[in-house]
Design a protein around this motif. Structure first.
Motif, PDB file in Angstrom:
ATOM      1  N   ALA A 165      46.327  35.175  53.352  1.00  0.00           N
ATOM      2  CA  ALA A 165      46.818  34.267  52.308  1.00  0.00           C
ATOM      3  C   ALA A 165      46.422  34.771  50.924  1.00  0.00           C
ATOM      4  O   ALA A 165      47.217  34.742  49.972  1.00  0.00           O
ATOM      5  CB  ALA A 165      46.273  32.866  52.539  1.00  0.00           C
ATOM      6  N   GLY A 166      45.207  35.244  50.794  1.00  0.00           N
ATOM      7  CA  GLY A 166      44.773  35.768  49.504  1.00  0.00           C
ATOM      8  C   GLY A 166      45.483  37.056  49.141  1.00  0.00           C
ATOM      9  O   GLY A 166      45.852  37.269  47.972  1.00  0.00           O
ATOM     10  N   LEU A 167      45.686  37.920  50.127  1.00  0.00           N
ATOM     11  CA  LEU A 167      46.353  39.202  49.880  1.00  0.00           C
ATOM     12  C   LEU A 167      47.778  38.999  49.386  1.00  0.00           C
ATOM     13  O   LEU A 167      48.245  39.730  48.496  1.00  0.00           O
ATOM     14  CB  LEU A 167      46.343  40.046  51.158  1.00  0.00           C
ATOM     15  N   ALA A 168      48.476  38.021  49.923  1.00  0.00           N
ATOM     16  CA  ALA A 168      49.852  37.755  49.487  1.00  0.00           C
ATOM     17  C   ALA A 168      49.903  37.402  47.995  1.00  0.00           C
ATOM     18  O   ALA A 168      50.812  37.839  47.273  1.00  0.00           O
ATOM     19  CB  ALA A 168      50.449  36.623  50.318  1.00  0.00           C
ATOM     20  N   ILE A 169      48.920  36.648  47.539  1.00  0.00           N
ATOM     21  CA  ILE A 169      48.887  36.270  46.115  1.00  0.00           C
ATOM     22  C   ILE A 169      48.596  37.488  45.243  1.00  0.00           C
ATOM     23  O   ILE A 169      49.253  37.713  44.223  1.00  0.00           O
ATOM     24  CB  ILE A 169      47.832  35.173  45.882  1.00  0.00           C
ATOM     25  N   ILE A 170      47.615  38.294  45.656  1.00  0.00           N
ATOM     26  CA  ILE A 170      47.271  39.484  44.868  1.00  0.00           C
ATOM     27  C   ILE A 170      48.443  40.456  44.818  1.00  0.00           C
ATOM     28  O   ILE A 170      48.760  41.021  43.758  1.00  0.00           O
ATOM     29  CB  ILE A 170      46.019  40.169  45.440  1.00  0.00           C
ATOM     30  N   ASP A 171      49.113  40.652  45.942  1.00  0.00           N
ATOM     31  CA  ASP A 171      50.269  41.562  45.958  1.00  0.00           C
ATOM     32  C   ASP A 171      51.367  41.068  45.023  1.00  0.00           C
ATOM     33  O   ASP A 171      52.033  41.868  44.347  1.00  0.00           O
ATOM     34  CB  ASP A 171      50.810  41.708  47.385  1.00  0.00           C
TER      35      ASP A 171
ATOM     36  N   ARG B 194      54.318  42.136  39.939  1.00  0.00           N
ATOM     37  CA  ARG B 194      54.844  41.781  38.617  1.00  0.00           C
ATOM     38  C   ARG B 194      54.429  42.798  37.557  1.00  0.00           C
ATOM     39  O   ARG B 194      54.911  42.740  36.423  1.00  0.00           O
ATOM     40  CB  ARG B 194      54.342  40.402  38.192  1.00  0.00           C
ATOM     41  N   GLY B 195      53.512  43.667  37.907  1.00  0.00           N
ATOM     42  CA  GLY B 195      53.002  44.620  36.930  1.00  0.00           C
ATOM     43  C   GLY B 195      51.753  44.137  36.229  1.00  0.00           C
ATOM     44  O   GLY B 195      51.150  44.874  35.441  1.00  0.00           O
ATOM     45  N   ASP B 196      51.343  42.901  36.515  1.00  0.00           N
ATOM     46  CA  ASP B 196      50.128  42.369  35.922  1.00  0.00           C
ATOM     47  C   ASP B 196      48.902  42.989  36.594  1.00  0.00           C
ATOM     48  O   ASP B 196      48.889  43.214  37.801  1.00  0.00           O
ATOM     49  CB  ASP B 196      50.064  40.848  36.086  1.00  0.00           C
ATOM     50  N   LEU B 197      47.906  43.283  35.820  1.00  0.00           N
ATOM     51  CA  LEU B 197      46.609  43.771  36.304  1.00  0.00           C
ATOM     52  C   LEU B 197      46.699  45.143  36.985  1.00  0.00           C
ATOM     53  O   LEU B 197      45.816  45.520  37.757  1.00  0.00           O
ATOM     54  CB  LEU B 197      45.969  42.765  37.273  1.00  0.00           C
TER      55      LEU B 197
ATOM     56  N   GLU C 194      44.853  27.000  31.431  1.00  0.00           N
ATOM     57  CA  GLU C 194      44.857  28.318  30.783  1.00  0.00           C
ATOM     58  C   GLU C 194      45.358  29.377  31.767  1.00  0.00           C
ATOM     59  O   GLU C 194      44.585  30.184  32.289  1.00  0.00           O
ATOM     60  CB  GLU C 194      43.450  28.664  30.284  1.00  0.00           C
ATOM     61  N   PRO C 195      46.650  29.398  32.039  1.00  0.00           N
ATOM     62  CA  PRO C 195      47.183  30.346  33.023  1.00  0.00           C
ATOM     63  C   PRO C 195      46.996  31.791  32.583  1.00  0.00           C
ATOM     64  O   PRO C 195      47.221  32.127  31.426  1.00  0.00           O
ATOM     65  CB  PRO C 195      48.667  29.969  33.095  1.00  0.00           C
ATOM     66  N   SER C 196      46.550  32.624  33.515  1.00  0.00           N
ATOM     67  CA  SER C 196      46.413  34.049  33.237  1.00  0.00           C
ATOM     68  C   SER C 196      46.374  34.795  34.569  1.00  0.00           C
ATOM     69  O   SER C 196      45.978  34.227  35.594  1.00  0.00           O
ATOM     70  CB  SER C 196      45.140  34.332  32.438  1.00  0.00           C
ATOM     71  N   PRO C 197      46.750  36.085  34.572  1.00  0.00           N
ATOM     72  CA  PRO C 197      46.698  36.867  35.813  1.00  0.00           C
ATOM     73  C   PRO C 197      45.282  36.990  36.376  1.00  0.00           C
ATOM     74  O   PRO C 197      45.105  37.016  37.591  1.00  0.00           O
ATOM     75  CB  PRO C 197      47.247  38.235  35.388  1.00  0.00           C
ATOM     76  N   VAL C 198      44.266  37.058  35.505  1.00  0.00           N
ATOM     77  CA  VAL C 198      42.887  37.189  35.988  1.00  0.00           C
ATOM     78  C   VAL C 198      42.456  35.917  36.716  1.00  0.00           C
ATOM     79  O   VAL C 198      41.822  35.981  37.776  1.00  0.00           O
ATOM     80  CB  VAL C 198      41.925  37.501  34.817  1.00  0.00           C
ATOM     81  N   ILE C 199      42.817  34.770  36.155  1.00  0.00           N
ATOM     82  CA  ILE C 199      42.501  33.509  36.835  1.00  0.00           C
ATOM     83  C   ILE C 199      43.249  33.426  38.164  1.00  0.00           C
ATOM     84  O   ILE C 199      42.709  32.972  39.177  1.00  0.00           O
ATOM     85  CB  ILE C 199      42.843  32.313  35.929  1.00  0.00           C
ATOM     86  N   GLU C 200      44.487  33.893  38.170  1.00  0.00           N
ATOM     87  CA  GLU C 200      45.265  33.913  39.412  1.00  0.00           C
ATOM     88  C   GLU C 200      44.600  34.801  40.452  1.00  0.00           C
ATOM     89  O   GLU C 200      44.583  34.483  41.652  1.00  0.00           O
ATOM     90  CB  GLU C 200      46.686  34.402  39.113  1.00  0.00           C
ATOM     91  N   LEU C 201      44.047  35.933  40.006  1.00  0.00           N
ATOM     92  CA  LEU C 201      43.326  36.828  40.912  1.00  0.00           C
ATOM     93  C   LEU C 201      42.099  36.133  41.492  1.00  0.00           C
ATOM     94  O   LEU C 201      41.852  36.181  42.709  1.00  0.00           O
ATOM     95  CB  LEU C 201      42.917  38.092  40.155  1.00  0.00           C
ATOM     96  N   ASN C 202      41.323  35.492  40.624  1.00  0.00           N
ATOM     97  CA  ASN C 202      40.125  34.784  41.096  1.00  0.00           C
ATOM     98  C   ASN C 202      40.489  33.667  42.068  1.00  0.00           C
ATOM     99  O   ASN C 202      39.777  33.434  43.055  1.00  0.00           O
ATOM    100  CB  ASN C 202      39.359  34.216  39.908  1.00  0.00           C
TER     101      ASN C 202
ATOM    102  N   HIS D 274      40.587  47.175  37.448  1.00  0.00           N
ATOM    103  CA  HIS D 274      39.959  47.689  38.664  1.00  0.00           C
ATOM    104  C   HIS D 274      39.577  46.588  39.651  1.00  0.00           C
ATOM    105  O   HIS D 274      39.619  46.797  40.870  1.00  0.00           O
ATOM    106  CB  HIS D 274      38.747  48.543  38.317  1.00  0.00           C
ATOM    107  N   LEU D 275      39.223  45.394  39.149  1.00  0.00           N
ATOM    108  CA  LEU D 275      38.814  44.324  40.056  1.00  0.00           C
ATOM    109  C   LEU D 275      39.966  43.808  40.900  1.00  0.00           C
ATOM    110  O   LEU D 275      39.751  43.313  42.015  1.00  0.00           O
ATOM    111  CB  LEU D 275      38.179  43.181  39.265  1.00  0.00           C
ATOM    112  N   ALA D 276      41.197  43.913  40.398  1.00  0.00           N
ATOM    113  CA  ALA D 276      42.360  43.501  41.198  1.00  0.00           C
ATOM    114  C   ALA D 276      42.506  44.421  42.402  1.00  0.00           C
ATOM    115  O   ALA D 276      42.735  43.966  43.538  1.00  0.00           O
ATOM    116  CB  ALA D 276      43.618  43.517  40.345  1.00  0.00           C
TER     117      ALA D 276
END
Length: 417
Positions: A351-357, A362-365, A330-338, A369-371
């Protein structure tokens, strides 16, 4: 009979209402074919119970008595109104002849009725917000005021949603049935989604003065139990497991003053071990299925957290692997954030910051606010003070929940210039 003598029986009636009213309503909806008629019959049956049970004593089967009385009250009401509308006389005759088998009011049929009611309230023809309102009202028995308070909406708005949903069910002739085996997977997904939404709003309120709303998370867990008792599908087990495991941390998530306590700082001795044991057992059952769904994977992630003695001792590699699996399911930006937060714990904040950035680029999230809060925390750990401050301020501008606002303000004040 004096008021003092009658009071104990009124308490009994109240207890029966709490334990049986939703099951009685579900059966009355099946027998009478209309939500409003069934609700009116339910209330008339309990009103009659207050008087008759005090006089005659508690019946051997209170639920069957209430169904029978409610059905009789509805038919009697139709006959009275038939003096002004002849079509109602025929309807009353049809109801009397088609609903006179008391054997259909036993436990097995009533449980079927509860399942029918859940699927009817979550029918895909209804808008998602109406599905939630109908489920909380008809299945859980919350008042429109309680639902409105939970979702910070006006009672009139909730009432309007429920009225429109009932009209849609009536006008579209939505069947009051459990879906066929062919249609069940898609329809079950809608039911699980509604329960999931109710739990999430209770577990982490979207706005307001409290971090949680226990009435909602408690109702979602109760719904989850009803669902797997009636339909023990793996994903239903996974959802209940996830809710139990998340809710097990409830007592440790806030301070005595109501302030937010992060997972890594929580006193794990306050976690509810009975809920954890039940949740882990359900996870194991759900994961033994041939196909593993997203709720079961989320439950597995929660189980890893629940079984870790501390944040440092958490198996972050396993959690990242489970998030990889969840992203496939179930791909989603929120799951990607988690997943990014888990990667940061496994491989370091960079490593985590690179994924969030990448997600934010992409404009997602952008308005989640949690992102921005997660980005701020990783920047803080990397001593990128200016970036951390900007991200905390952005998160603060987006959140409407007071405990989170206080937490973000505290983090901002702790940053060094």
């Amino acid at each position: 009979m004096s008021d003092d003598a009658a009071k104990p029986m009124s308490d009994v009636v109240e207890a029966v209402y709490r334990s049986e009213s939703r099951q009685v309503l579900a059966t009355l909806i099946r027998l009478l074919g209309d939500f409003d008629t069934a609700e009116e019959a339910l209330h008339e049956a309990f009103a009659a119970a207050v008087e008759q049970w005090a006089r005659d004593g508690l019946p051997a089967n209170p639920r069957a008595w209430l169904v029978s009385t409610g059905r009789f009250k509805a038919i009697d009401g139709l006959r009275r109104r038939a003096r002004f509308d002849a079509s109602l006389s025929e309807l009353a005759k049809q109801l009397e002849t088609s609903t006179d088998d008391a054997a259909e009011w036993d436990d097995e049929h009533v449980e079927d009725d509860r399942l029918r009611l859940i699927f009817t309230c979550c029918h895909p023809a209804l808008p998602p917000e109406s599905q939630v309102a109908m489920t909380l009202r008809e299945v859980c028995g919350l008042t429109t005021e309680e639902i409105a308070r939970a979702f910070l909406t006006k009672p009139a708005t909730i009432a309007q949603r429920i009225v429109r949903a009932k009209a849609k069910i009536r006008d579209a002739r939505i069947p009051y049935v459990v879906p066929s085996e062919r249609d069940l997977p898609d329809r079950l997904e809608a039911v699980l989604r509604v329960v999931y939404l109710v739990f999430n709003e209770g577990y982490s309120a979207s706005s307001g003065g409290s971090l949680t709303r226990h009435d909602l998370s408690g109702e979602a867990i109760r719904l989850g139990r009803v669902l797997i008792a009636l339909l023990p599908e793996p994903e239903a087990m996974g959802l209940l497991a996830m809710m139990l495991l998340q809710d097990s941390r409830c007592a440790a998530r806030t301070s005595p003053t109501g302030d937010l306590i992060l997972l890594e700082e929580q006193d794990r001795s306050l976690w509810n071990r009975e809920q954890i044991a039940e949740g882990v057992s359900l996870v194991e059952r759900a994961l033994s299925a041939p196909r593993i769904g997203p709720y079961s994977i989320q439950a597995a992630i929660a189980a890893v957290h629940a079984q870790a003695p501390s944040a440092a001792a958490t198996d972050w590699a396993q959690i990242v692997g489970l998030y990889d699996l969840l992203m496939q399911a179930e791909p989603s930006p929120v799951i990607e954030l988690n997943r990014a937060v888990a990667v940061a714990m496994r491989d370091g904040p960079s490593a985590g910051l690179a994924i969030i950035d990448a997600v934010l680029a992409r404009g997602d999230l952008a308005n989640y606010h949690l992102a921005h809060s997660a980005r701020a925390d990783l920047c803080r750990r990397l001593e990128k003070t200016a970036d951390a401050r900007a991200a905390y301020e952005r998160a603060l501008s987006l959140t409407q929940q007071e405990p989170e606002r206080r937490f973000l303000q505290r983090r901002l004040s702790e940053l060094k210039d």
